[in-house]
Design a protein around this motif. Sequence first.
Motif, PDB file in Angstrom:
ATOM      1  N   ALA A  58       0.722  -1.203  -0.070  1.00  0.00           N
ATOM      2  CA  ALA A  58       0.063   0.072  -0.071  1.00  0.00           C
ATOM      3  C   ALA A  58       1.007   1.632  -0.293  1.00  0.00           C
ATOM      4  CB  ALA A  58      -0.714   0.008   1.301  1.00  0.00           C
ATOM      5  N   THR A  59       0.893   2.585  -1.069  1.00  0.00           N
ATOM      6  CA  THR A  59       1.387   3.439  -0.957  1.00  0.00           C
ATOM      7  C   THR A  59       0.413   4.581  -1.678  1.00  0.00           C
ATOM      8  OG1 THR A  59       3.462   3.780  -1.683  1.00  0.00           O
ATOM      9  CG2 THR A  59       2.418   2.665  -3.023  1.00  0.00           C
TER      10      THR A  59
ATOM     11  N   GLN B  29      -0.153   8.740   7.649  1.00  0.00           N
ATOM     12  CA  GLN B  29       0.256   7.716   6.506  1.00  0.00           C
ATOM     13  C   GLN B  29       0.786   6.381   7.970  1.00  0.00           C
ATOM     14  OE1 GLN B  29       2.871   8.732   2.690  1.00  0.00           O
ATOM     15  NE2 GLN B  29       3.416  10.619   3.936  1.00  0.00           N
TER      16      GLN B  29
ATOM     17  N   ALA C 286      -0.860   3.466   8.639  1.00  0.00           N
ATOM     18  CA  ALA C 286      -0.380   2.344   7.761  1.00  0.00           C
ATOM     19  C   ALA C 286       0.289   1.145   6.816  1.00  0.00           C
ATOM     20  CB  ALA C 286      -1.469   0.991   9.161  1.00  0.00           C
ATOM     21  N   LEU C 287       0.591   2.920   5.879  1.00  0.00           N
ATOM     22  CA  LEU C 287       0.800   2.730   4.923  1.00  0.00           C
ATOM     23  C   LEU C 287       2.002   1.751   4.724  1.00  0.00           C
ATOM     24  CD1 LEU C 287      -0.014   5.461   2.355  1.00  0.00           C
ATOM     25  CD2 LEU C 287      -1.596   3.339   2.688  1.00  0.00           C
ATOM     26  N   ASP C 288       2.547   0.716   3.777  1.00  0.00           N
ATOM     27  CA  ASP C 288       3.256  -0.107   3.912  1.00  0.00           C
ATOM     28  C   ASP C 288       4.887   1.116   3.607  1.00  0.00           C
ATOM     29  OD1 ASP C 288       2.302  -2.768   4.721  1.00  0.00           O
ATOM     30  OD2 ASP C 288       1.630  -2.484   2.805  1.00  0.00           O
TER      31      ASP C 288
ATOM     32  N   ARG D 189      -6.255   5.285   4.134  1.00  0.00           N
ATOM     33  CA  ARG D 189      -6.837   4.145   5.241  1.00  0.00           C
ATOM     34  C   ARG D 189      -7.430   3.531   4.698  1.00  0.00           C
ATOM     35  NH1 ARG D 189      -8.793   8.411   9.229  1.00  0.00           N
ATOM     36  NH2 ARG D 189     -10.701   8.963   7.947  1.00  0.00           N
TER      37      ARG D 189
ATOM     38  N   ALA E  85      -4.771   1.189   2.962  1.00  0.00           N
ATOM     39  CA  ALA E  85      -3.377   0.393   3.741  1.00  0.00           C
ATOM     40  C   ALA E  85      -4.817  -0.843   4.336  1.00  0.00           C
ATOM     41  CB  ALA E  85      -3.504   1.520   5.019  1.00  0.00           C
TER      42      ALA E  85
ATOM     43  N   ASP F 100      -3.120  -4.488   4.219  1.00  0.00           N
ATOM     44  CA  ASP F 100      -2.930  -5.221   4.929  1.00  0.00           C
ATOM     45  C   ASP F 100      -1.993  -6.321   5.002  1.00  0.00           C
ATOM     46  OD1 ASP F 100      -3.323  -5.029   8.092  1.00  0.00           O
ATOM     47  OD2 ASP F 100      -5.217  -6.259   7.876  1.00  0.00           O
TER      48      ASP F 100
END
Length: 337
Positions: free
Chosen positions: A5-6, A56, A60-62, A318, A321, A325
């Motif tokens: 996730a970005t 961010q 919980a974005l990667d 959100r 992310a 997950d």
Amino acid sequence: MQRIATTPGLFPLPDDAKETLSDLKGHQKHDLVSGDESPEIESVYDDVREDLVAVQRDAALDRVVEGQARWDDMLAHPLTVHENVETGGIVRYYDNNNFYRDPIVHGDLTFSGDLAADLEAAAEYTDDLQAVVPGPYSLADLATDDHYGDDEAFLAAIAEFLAGEVEAFPAVESVFVLEPSLVTNPPGDGEDARASEAIDTVASATDADVVAHTYWGALEEKVHAHLLDADVDAVGYDFVSNHEDNVYNIAEYGTKDSVALGVVDGQNTLVESPETITERVDWFRDAVPDPVEFDAAYVTANTGLFYLPVNRFEEKLRALAAATDDRADGETEEVTA
């Protein structure tokens, strides 16, 4: 296929910061275009950067970007703050009804360090940093050359300039090279190969994973084929604007071992649910014929998110992310908002 996730960055300014900056810039006497900002303005941008990183991380974005709050002229920013670039009159980039300044290059594009300084500041708040830079073809497309003399030399100079900026970056996990002009103003015969070489020059300046992210449509077949010659780790595709032609390009000509999927609309206030995002990624995976396998998919917005209201922007982060997950193909755990 790992799902990461970005975003492509280019985030909206909070309203209070926007008002404060407008007031400060209105009273600043020296030339803001040079990038020589007052300590008061720098302080506001520092606070905004910290807040954007925190948003961010909370989502919980990667991968976490710096946010590009200082990029008043969007992709043209690295030029509009350069000492050998004059900012001309107001122009419209692409077709988004927003107006920016025209960067006119009148001297050598020497090393600036502007982008690296912002990333160094952002690196204090995250270990999952992703850099964002304009692609050399798009930057050359948005600028006016009054120094190098011809399009080929100008593109090469832009590429070398960006490579120097990227080489100075702190350690980052990935670099998104934004190339919308490859779609909106595609290069012709010969120039398409040079555009690929220019992107290769920028990508070769870092050991991080590099994504050449295209948007506002699908690449012409020949442009896509040449782009695959660049030494990038992934190509980004805008599945909001044109999913069918993008899938065709991948199925017909292949792509890199990883891919970036623009499955969230960066300019529409409608917030996609995590389930919708997951379904779009699954649709892509099913649409690409076997036995094509991908190491990773960067699950992202198709464009920068600058034009969204702040609350919608945060909701989209959100959702991105939550839709990934830490999921990979074959995992079926329930995803909730």
